[in-house]
Design a protein around this motif. Structure first.
Motif, mmCIF file in Angstrom:
data_model
loop_
_atom_site.group_PDB
_atom_site.id
_atom_site.type_symbol
_atom_site.label_atom_id
_atom_site.label_comp_id
_atom_site.label_asym_id
_atom_site.label_seq_id
_atom_site.Cartn_x
_atom_site.Cartn_y
_atom_site.Cartn_z
ATOM 1 N N GLN A 171 13.687 33.239 46.153
ATOM 2 C CA GLN A 171 12.372 33.880 45.996
ATOM 3 C C GLN A 171 12.059 34.781 47.184
ATOM 4 O O GLN A 171 11.488 35.869 47.017
ATOM 5 N N LEU A 202 3.770 36.618 44.750
ATOM 6 C CA LEU A 202 5.062 35.939 44.818
ATOM 7 C C LEU A 202 5.188 35.167 46.137
ATOM 8 O O LEU A 202 5.593 34.001 46.156
ATOM 9 N N ILE A 241 5.427 30.850 46.955
ATOM 10 C CA ILE A 241 6.531 30.212 47.677
ATOM 11 C C ILE A 241 6.039 29.052 48.541
ATOM 12 O O ILE A 241 6.796 28.122 48.831
#
Length: 202
Positions: free
Chosen positions: A129, A159, A163
């Motif tokens: 990621q 995004l 994480i």
């Protein structure tokens, strides 16, 4: 049997008894010493194993501290860069991202030789990621259209925010392995970060 003979027999038996007693005492003493030495050897080996085990745990802890810190710093540096790009100049943040990326890569290289398979598996999803976020961030940095850049930066920020949860799961497993805790928390999910098509197969 004469008195002299009887006296001689008694004397022989007495001497023999004395000698036998000395021999038996010596045998028992040697056996006790042997058992003592065996016990000491068992204790020494147990202490040696415990020391080696602790050394490995300490080595693992140092590795995990570095990996956790580098992953977090890499994510934080990219987040700072994304916000800087939204507001204008971001040269310093771009430099910090490059530095954080190199440090994270070095920490991962060490972890690949020391970390458990379980930690490597779940941390590799975090790294995947982070890699996606880095690639998208570099693409956005070269985006000339401000409105398009804004929308894409928001996607990268989302995004990077997602994480955080995955990093928490990695830390939970690390804490268990270095004996900072005795069990995984209730919210721990070993499949965190798996792509949706893989989750469907489980």
């Amino acid at each position: 049997m004469s008195g002299a003979t009887l006296s001689l027999i008694v004397a022989i038996v007495g001497v023999g008894g004395t000698l036998a007693s000395a021999v038996i005492t010596q045998v028992l003493a040697q056996r006790a010493e042997s058992q003592r030495l065996e016990r000491e050897e068992r204790v020494r080996l147990a202490e040696q194993r415990a020391s080696e085990d602790q050394r490995k745990v300490d080595q693992l802890r140092d590795c995990y501290v570095q990996l956790n810190a580098r992953d977090r710093h890499y994510r934080d540096a990219m987040l700072a860069y994304a916000y800087a790009l939204k507001s204008g100049s971001a040269e310093a943040e771009a430099t910090e991202v490059s530095s954080a990326r190199r440090a994270q890569r070095d920490a991962r290289a060490e972890a690949q030789l020391i970390a458990s398979d379980a930690v490597l598996e779940i941390e590799s999803r975090v790294n995947a990621q982070l890699t996606i976020a880095y690639r998208r961030l570099m693409e956005v940095a070269g985006e000339p259209d401000s409105s398009t850049r804004e929308a894409r930066l928001n996607q990268v920020i989302d995004l990077l925010d997602s994480i955080i949860s995955q990093q928490g799961h990695v830390r939970a497993l690390m804490r268990l392995e270095v004996r900072a805790t005795e069990e995984l928390p209730d919210w721990y999910n070993p499949e965190i970060g798996l792509p949706q098509h893989q989750l469907a197969d489980h």
